[in-house]
Design a protein around this motif. Structure first.
Motif, PDB file in Angstrom:
ATOM      1  N   ILE A  16       0.848  -1.185   0.000  1.00  0.00           N
ATOM      2  CA  ILE A  16       0.000   0.000   0.000  1.00  0.00           C
ATOM      3  C   ILE A  16       0.886   1.239   0.000  1.00  0.00           C
ATOM      4  N   SER A  17       0.513   2.199  -0.841  1.00  0.00           N
ATOM      5  CA  SER A  17       1.096   3.536  -0.799  1.00  0.00           C
ATOM      6  C   SER A  17       0.012   4.456  -0.250  1.00  0.00           C
ATOM      7  N   MET A  25       3.264  11.239   3.801  1.00  0.00           N
ATOM      8  CA  MET A  25       3.319  10.379   2.625  1.00  0.00           C
ATOM      9  C   MET A  25       4.098   9.136   2.992  1.00  0.00           C
ATOM     10  N   ILE A  26       3.444   8.008   2.876  1.00  0.00           N
ATOM     11  CA  ILE A  26       4.097   6.724   3.105  1.00  0.00           C
ATOM     12  C   ILE A  26       4.280   6.116   1.723  1.00  0.00           C
ATOM     13  N   ALA A  27       5.527   6.032   1.280  1.00  0.00           N
ATOM     14  CA  ALA A  27       5.803   5.601  -0.087  1.00  0.00           C
ATOM     15  C   ALA A  27       5.202   4.224  -0.351  1.00  0.00           C
ATOM     16  N   THR A  28       5.649   3.220   0.363  1.00  0.00           N
ATOM     17  CA  THR A  28       5.111   1.871   0.174  1.00  0.00           C
ATOM     18  C   THR A  28       5.305   1.065   1.453  1.00  0.00           C
ATOM     19  N   VAL A  29       4.251   0.401   1.851  1.00  0.00           N
ATOM     20  CA  VAL A  29       4.311  -0.531   2.982  1.00  0.00           C
ATOM     21  C   VAL A  29       3.900  -1.888   2.452  1.00  0.00           C
ATOM     22  N   SER A  30       4.776  -2.871   2.573  1.00  0.00           N
ATOM     23  CA  SER A  30       4.432  -4.223   2.133  1.00  0.00           C
ATOM     24  C   SER A  30       3.682  -4.945   3.259  1.00  0.00           C
ATOM     25  N   ARG A  31       3.032  -6.010   2.896  1.00  0.00           N
ATOM     26  CA  ARG A  31       2.293  -6.789   3.899  1.00  0.00           C
ATOM     27  C   ARG A  31       3.246  -7.336   4.962  1.00  0.00           C
ATOM     28  N   SER A  32       4.441  -7.764   4.563  1.00  0.00           N
ATOM     29  CA  SER A  32       5.393  -8.302   5.550  1.00  0.00           C
ATOM     30  C   SER A  32       5.878  -7.201   6.509  1.00  0.00           C
TER      31      SER A  32
END
Length: 99
Positions: free
Chosen positions: A72-73, A89-96
């Motif tokens: 998710i961005s 701004m959160i660039a990208t958060v992966s599920r892990s």
């Protein structure tokens, strides 16, 4: 020879149909822009805390409700009197990373 050829082609067609019917797992990346309305009566620290809470809530909600999402961005915008400014701004958060 014609019977074997028909049997071979029938087998190939059945197998190719089965292979194309297998559902594939699709990784999904989502991008969200969330607008946070605020007024001038709140302190800056309160605004930042509210922004961080909103970001955590949105990430938790989306990863929990949609198992197909792999990352998710997120951008949180603040709106006051018709003016919109970026707050976080959160660039990208992966599920892990989220887990």
């Amino acid at each position: 020879m014609g019977l074997y050829r028909r049997l071979l082609w029938s087998t190939i067609l059945v197998l190719s149909t089965l292979v194309t019917q297998i559902p594939t797992a699709s990784a999904e990346n989502k991008e969200y822009h969330v607008i946070l309305n605020y007024d001038s009566s709140k302190s800056f620290e309160c605004l930042i805390q509210q922004t961080e809470n909103l970001a955590q809530t949105k990430l938790n909600q989306e990863f929990t409700e949609n198992p197909d999402i792999t990352s998710i961005s997120l951008m949180i915008l603040g709106e006051r009197n018709g003016q919109v400014v970026p707050l976080m701004m959160i660039a990208t958060v992966s599920r892990s990373q989220w887990q």
